[in-house]
Design a protein around this motif. Structure first.
Motif, PDB file in Angstrom:
ATOM      1  N   ALA A  85      43.643  19.877  69.225  1.00  0.00           N
ATOM      2  CA  ALA A  85      44.825  19.336  69.190  1.00  0.00           C
ATOM      3  C   ALA A  85      45.875  19.819  69.938  1.00  0.00           C
ATOM      4  CB  ALA A  85      45.131  18.705  67.724  1.00  0.00           C
ATOM      5  N   GLY A  86      45.543  21.062  70.382  1.00  0.00           N
ATOM      6  CA  GLY A  86      46.443  21.562  71.299  1.00  0.00           C
ATOM      7  C   GLY A  86      47.207  22.909  70.927  1.00  0.00           C
ATOM      8  N   SER A  87      46.814  23.574  69.686  1.00  0.00           N
ATOM      9  CA  SER A  87      47.607  24.515  69.140  1.00  0.00           C
ATOM     10  C   SER A  87      46.632  25.380  68.493  1.00  0.00           C
ATOM     11  CB  SER A  87      48.473  23.964  67.750  1.00  0.00           C
ATOM     12  OG  SER A  87      48.887  25.213  67.268  1.00  0.00           O
ATOM     13  N   VAL A 137      49.946  17.448  62.441  1.00  0.00           N
ATOM     14  CA  VAL A 137      50.677  16.339  62.540  1.00  0.00           C
ATOM     15  C   VAL A 137      52.042  16.262  62.991  1.00  0.00           C
ATOM     16  CG1 VAL A 137      51.159  14.029  61.590  1.00  0.00           C
ATOM     17  CG2 VAL A 137      49.133  15.248  60.846  1.00  0.00           C
ATOM     18  N   PHE A 138      52.956  16.873  62.411  1.00  0.00           N
ATOM     19  CA  PHE A 138      54.385  16.910  62.905  1.00  0.00           C
ATOM     20  C   PHE A 138      54.778  17.858  64.010  1.00  0.00           C
ATOM     21  CE2 PHE A 138      53.748  15.167  58.734  1.00  0.00           C
ATOM     22  CZ  PHE A 138      54.245  13.962  58.734  1.00  0.00           C
ATOM     23  N   ALA A 139      54.117  18.904  64.034  1.00  0.00           N
ATOM     24  CA  ALA A 139      54.682  19.916  65.275  1.00  0.00           C
ATOM     25  C   ALA A 139      53.728  20.027  66.269  1.00  0.00           C
ATOM     26  CB  ALA A 139      54.656  21.423  64.354  1.00  0.00           C
ATOM     27  N   SER A 140      52.423  19.515  65.953  1.00  0.00           N
ATOM     28  CA  SER A 140      51.572  19.457  67.330  1.00  0.00           C
ATOM     29  C   SER A 140      51.160  17.977  67.442  1.00  0.00           C
ATOM     30  CB  SER A 140      50.325  20.678  66.921  1.00  0.00           C
ATOM     31  OG  SER A 140      49.531  20.720  68.056  1.00  0.00           O
ATOM     32  N   GLU A 141      49.927  18.123  68.011  1.00  0.00           N
ATOM     33  CA  GLU A 141      49.570  16.589  68.310  1.00  0.00           C
ATOM     34  C   GLU A 141      48.200  16.188  67.840  1.00  0.00           C
ATOM     35  OE1 GLU A 141      50.053  15.627  72.283  1.00  0.00           O
ATOM     36  OE2 GLU A 141      51.623  17.293  72.645  1.00  0.00           O
TER      37      GLU A 141
END
Lengths: 292, 201
Positions: free
Chosen positions: A174-176, A225-229
């Protein structure tokens, strides 16, 4: 430090810390007829094992309350370890235990998602989210408690290793990679617990280990969910992987006919398949390819 | 980058004096405007850094806004502020942009704004030096940038002025732990150019 080094720094510290703590706590009592092992070992192993990875990967967090989310995970690990040890030393039905759990369940989303209340939500929406997530966390802890009471041995830590490991992979996709590495550290600590449990079949996570596992897994998914995607549906599926085997095994007829291990592994892996496949296909062009 | 806005502020004085010199029927600087706004449609915030020590790699931010207050009589008392939407980073690769928005780099959901507020403007030869506080990734540091006036013109939409500011930041100073843990992969220095066209208000 190259990527292999970064990956190892998320695995080696929790591996060493967890193995050390669990060995001290369980190895002297490995014989079946031995006295009860030290109950603090499992919560400390999960909490401090993950904390060690947080420190190695991200450095020591500042003492400010408004720390960056990924630094806040170190505090979650420390609080989880402390609260877990407290629960391991007392009757979990004690009013104090539940009061502390309640505080932790509210404080975790409240402090970690401070940025979301500031930038993403209105005031009412922010309180609804915080309250809802706190209630959901309390409910999940009760569910994991029930699973831990029903299951001894390596089955439960193995199921939770799958859930945490899949969460790490999903967060990475998810990108992180930061959150993915911490989830990998949690999975490593759980994996060590599963290995110890193979040697000591009466190994149980019922006393104390539920809290550090629950607080860390949910905090990581909050971050996803809230800090990444990370899509919300993917986070829910990953949570399902941690509870589904406990909810289904022993309660649904056909599951009883299957070997417990196979059924548990299938039930743990199944919910992770869709989010991992979906995220994998979406990231056809790896976000990290540019650095290869 | 934001510094260019600062440039706007300080250069306001220059612009005005320039206008006064070459256009006798032009209004006095102070009467033209004391506030300038960045025209984002004609402005750019671009940056480059080094990839694995091999080549310069360029990217940009597509969403930003800024405002400038200047004192025509005393450019050094001007002020500039610019705000950049961190999630608008664009490196011509959606996958890489996703990674750059993530907590590994900008953590754009957690720190959605990159903000510069000037503190002082000083003349430095033909250019200016602007010092101010840059808040990036939740970390605030004092930085300095140089800027120059590119051009000034009266247009049907009012007086416009163009400025270009240049600055260099070290990502490690702003808590980019990925850069610290993976030296040589990217950066650590990032060179930023802010080229803005300002409209007098």
């Amino acid at each position: 430090m190259d990527f292999v080094g970064i990956a190892l720094s998320g695995i080696v510290p929790p591996l060493v810390v967890s193995a050390l703590l669990l060995t001290i706590g369980w190895w002297p009592f490995r014989r079946r007829d031995a006295q009860a092992p030290r109950a603090w070992a499992a919560p400390l192993a999960l909490g401090l094992g993950t904390l060690s990875a947080c420190v190695v990967l991200n450095g020591w967090p500042s003492l400010a309350l408004d720390v960056e989310f990924k630094h806040g995970l170190a505090y979650v690990a420390a609080v989880g370890a402390g609260l877990g040890c407290f629960e391991a030393s007392r009757d979990r039905r004690a009013r104090t235990t539940w009061l502390l759990r309640g505080v932790a369940c509210v404080a975790s989303p409240f402090l970690l998602l401070d940025f979301a209340r500031e930038h993403q939500w209105g005031s009412v929406e922010g309180w609804l989210w915080t309250g809802g997530l706190a209630l959901a966390l309390m409910g999940l802890l009760k569910t994991w408690d029930a699973m831990a009471r029903q299951r001894t041995g390596a089955l439960l830590p193995t199921v939770w290793t799958i859930a945490a490991g899949a969460s790490g992979a999903a967060l990475h996709l998810a990108g992180s990679s930061s959150f993915g590495q911490i989830a990998g550290a949690l999975a490593t600590s759980l994996g060590v617990a599963a290995a110890i449990a193979l040697l000591r079949p009466d190994f149980t996570l019922v006393r104390g280990a539920v809290v550090p596992f629950g607080l860390l897994l949910t905090a990581l998914l909050f971050g996803g969910v809230f800090a990444s995607e990370l899509p919300r549906a993917a986070a829910l599926a990953l949570l399902a992987a941690s509870v589904l085997p406990g909810l289904v095994l022993g309660r649904i007829g056909p599951a009883r006919t299957l070997p417990r291990w196979i059924a548990a592994l299938v039930l743990a892996f199944a919910p992770t398949a869709w989010p991992l496949w979906s995220l994998w296909t979406e990231s056809a062009a790896s976000p990290y390819a540019a650095y290869d | 980058m934001q510094l260019s806005l600062l440039a706007c502020a300080a250069t306001g004085a220059l612009l005005l004096s320039s206008i006064g010199t070459h256009a006798s029927d032009a209004p006095e600087p102070a009467s033209i405007t004391s506030a300038w706004k960045v025209d984002a449609a004609h402005s750019s915030v671009v940056f480059h850094t080094q990839h694995m020590g091999i080549a310069k790699f360029y990217g940009r931010f597509n969403a930003f806004e800024g405002e400038i207050q200047y004192d025509a009589a005393s450019p050094t008392s001007s002020s500039v502020g610019i705000t950049i939407d961190a999630s608008s980073i664009d490196t011509n690769s959606e996958g890489r942009d996703k990674h750059l928005r993530s907590p590994d780099f900008f953590s754009a959901k957690e720190f959605p704004e990159i903000r510069f507020e000037s503190a002082s403007v000083e003349a430095a030869g033909d250019a200016f030096t602007v010092e101010g506080e840059l808040t990036l990734h939740g970390v605030t540091k004092t930085i300095a940038a140089t800027f120059e006036v590119v051009g000034v013109a009266e247009t049907p939409r009012g007086t416009k002025a163009g400025f270009e500011a240049k600055l260099t930041i070290d990502m490690r100073d702003f808590g980019f732990s990925f850069v610290e843990k993976n030296p040589g992969a990217v950066g650590p220095e990032v060179h930023v150019v802010v080229s803005v066209e300002c409209v007098g208000e």
